[in-house]
Design an enzyme around this catalytic site. Structure first.
Site, PDB file in Angstrom:
ATOM      1  N   ARG A 258       0.865  -1.185   0.000  1.00 29.52           N
ATOM      2  CA  ARG A 258       0.000   0.000   0.000  1.00 29.52           C
ATOM      3  C   ARG A 258       0.900   1.232   0.000  1.00 29.52           C
ATOM      4  O   ARG A 258       1.524   1.542   1.001  1.00 29.52           O
ATOM      5  CB  ARG A 258      -0.867  -0.036   1.262  1.00 29.52           C
ATOM      6  CG  ARG A 258      -2.006   0.942   1.259  1.00 29.52           C
ATOM      7  CD  ARG A 258      -2.582   1.064   2.653  1.00 29.52           C
ATOM      8  NE  ARG A 258      -1.755   1.925   3.458  1.00 29.52           N
ATOM      9  CZ  ARG A 258      -1.481   1.755   4.751  1.00 29.52           C
ATOM     10  NH1 ARG A 258      -1.951   0.724   5.406  1.00 29.52           N
ATOM     11  NH2 ARG A 258      -0.721   2.610   5.398  1.00 29.52           N
ATOM     12  N   HIS A 262      -3.361   4.548   4.845  1.00 28.33           N
ATOM     13  CA  HIS A 262      -4.445   3.558   4.931  1.00 28.33           C
ATOM     14  C   HIS A 262      -5.751   4.163   4.417  1.00 28.33           C
ATOM     15  O   HIS A 262      -6.412   3.622   3.534  1.00 28.33           O
ATOM     16  CB  HIS A 262      -4.611   3.081   6.377  1.00 28.33           C
ATOM     17  CG  HIS A 262      -5.884   2.333   6.601  1.00 28.33           C
ATOM     18  ND1 HIS A 262      -6.099   1.078   6.085  1.00 28.33           N
ATOM     19  CD2 HIS A 262      -7.037   2.680   7.243  1.00 28.33           C
ATOM     20  CE1 HIS A 262      -7.321   0.678   6.414  1.00 28.33           C
ATOM     21  NE2 HIS A 262      -7.901   1.630   7.107  1.00 28.33           N
ATOM     22  N   TYR A 271       4.344   5.084  11.394  1.00 26.02           N
ATOM     23  CA  TYR A 271       4.606   3.660  11.663  1.00 26.02           C
ATOM     24  C   TYR A 271       5.417   2.937  10.588  1.00 26.02           C
ATOM     25  O   TYR A 271       5.637   1.745  10.696  1.00 26.02           O
ATOM     26  CB  TYR A 271       3.285   2.911  11.906  1.00 26.02           C
ATOM     27  CG  TYR A 271       2.252   3.068  10.800  1.00 26.02           C
ATOM     28  CD1 TYR A 271       2.323   2.294   9.644  1.00 26.02           C
ATOM     29  CD2 TYR A 271       1.221   3.994  10.914  1.00 26.02           C
ATOM     30  CE1 TYR A 271       1.388   2.437   8.636  1.00 26.02           C
ATOM     31  CE2 TYR A 271       0.274   4.143   9.911  1.00 26.02           C
ATOM     32  CZ  TYR A 271       0.363   3.362   8.774  1.00 26.02           C
ATOM     33  OH  TYR A 271      -0.561   3.504   7.780  1.00 26.02           O
TER      34      TYR A 271
END
Ligand SMILES: Cc1ncc(C[n+]2csc(CCOP(=O)(O)OP(=O)(O)O)c2C)c(N)n1
Length: 364
Positions: A258, A262, A271
């Protein structure tokens, strides 16, 4: 009795046809017709540019929160290609590419993600399910569809896609078991894009490959390079053929990444490292496919620019149409809950609208 080993046939086949520089393994090339290859390229580019446009619109307050799919275009277009219109497609929320291919219009997707109910109508002529936001919940339903196809003696198949995070949901395990036992004609497409929001794959799965999940439930399973559109098309075609021959389900782990956040409400820098993202940039699915198309003499830089310009224009026109239609209707918060609105809710609606009128009159 001495201890013995019990061979459960746990071997996971891994499929990749285009290498990272876009060179194809001639023996594995599915040899798709030229027009199909060019259509696939156009839809991959459209998917990416729609994503980019929607992120811009979201940042300008014209679009709701949505889940971008940059980097996953090959999974989408490669896997949807083998489906016939009468087959069933049950998408996750990160499936714009496949939905566009199935006939969802750009206008509809813009309206849908801006929260207008007009966007939720399903396209005519295909058997598509509404996308699922509740993680994994659509997978047992897809198996139910597959079981009903068997019951009626049909030869349609069901493609259901979901993420690596979804694979940890109990619903998905139950669905896999039912599909294997009842030989439901279902293709389980697990898009392993590395993260379930902020949780990396390694922190939520004990297996090395999610294809082990399918094998664990007794179905053929393979691991595919999800940034290789030819591999995705070939693997899904094989699974579709198997399902149509009434030989049951297949599990495909599409290994991809990805590239964006998100959803537009997320900040991935918190993160994951830029270095990790840069590593995946080198495997970009569109770049690799374009190299392949160029090497076959099907497309050149000018051709790519022309397709890109046509798509930009298509998106610009769709955005203008969207702007004209996307007029906020706050009263709809109360609608669509009941076939006949109960008086209690109707009273709340009247009160809310009166407050709204007053606030507007006072210039608030
Ligand atoms: C049942 C349920 N639990 C939690 C959530 C919140 N949630 C939304 S997306 C997401 C992560 C899903 O990750 P994955 O399945 O890997 O798919 P991806 O978003 O990466 O495509 C979670 C936990 C939800 N929508 N539904």
């Amino acid at each position: 009795m001495p201890r013995k080993t019990f061979d459960i046939g746990l071997v996971v086949e891994e499929l990749s046809i285009l290498d990272e520089s876009g060179r194809a393994d001639a023996a594995l090339d599915p040899k798709l017709p030229e027009a199909t290859l060019l259509k696939m390229h156009r839809f991959m580019l459209l998917t990416r540019k729609l994503d980019e446009r929607m992120i811009m619109m979201q940042r300008q307050g014209q679009m709701g929160t949505f889940a971008p799919g940059r980097g996953q275009e090959a999974v989408q277009i490669g896997s949807i290609l083998p489906l016939r219109s009468e087959d069933w497609y049950s998408p996750s929320y990160r499936s714009f590419g496949a939905q566009l291919w199935r006939g969802w219009t750009i206008d509809q997707l813009l309206l849908l993600w801006a929260g207008y109910f007009e966007g939720f109508g399903l396209p005519e002529g295909v058997n598509d399910m509404p996308m699922s936001i509740v993680i994994g919940s659509h997978v047992p339903v897809a198996v139910g569809l597959g079981m009903s196809i068997n019951y009626r003696g049909g030869d349609q198949v069901v493609l259901v896609n979901f993420g690596d995070g979804a694979s940890s949901e109990g619903d998905v395990s139950e669905a896999l078991n039912f599909a294997a036992v009842y030989k439901a004609p279902v293709i389980f497409l697990c898009e392993n894009n590395g993260y379930a929001i902020s949780v990396p794959f390694q922190k939520q799965c004990g297996v090395r490959s999610l294809a082990q999940r399918g094998i664990g439930f007794g179905m053929p399973s393979l691991r595919v390079d999800g940034n290789d559109v030819l591999a995705m098309a070939a693997a899904t075609q094989e699974a579709v053929d198997r399902a149509r021959r009434h030989e049951g389900p297949t599990f495909i782990e599409a290994v991809t990444f990805r590239m964006e956040m998100h959803t537009t409400a997320d900040d991935p820098k918190v993160y994951r490292s830029d270095e990790e993202v840069r590593r995946w940039e080198k495997k970009d699915p569109i770049m690799r496919f374009e190299t392949y198309l160029k090497s076959r003499g099907l497309l050149n830089d000018a051709g790519i620019d022309r397709v890109a310009a046509e798509i930009e224009e298509e998106l610009r026109v769709a955005r203008d149409r969207f702007a004209a239609r996307a007029v906020q209707r706050p009263e709809e918060v109360f609608d669509f809950h009941y076939a006949v609105m109960p008086e209690e809710l109707a009273a709340q609606k009247r009160e809310y609208l009166a407050d709204l009128q007053q606030a507007l009159a006072e210039g608030k």
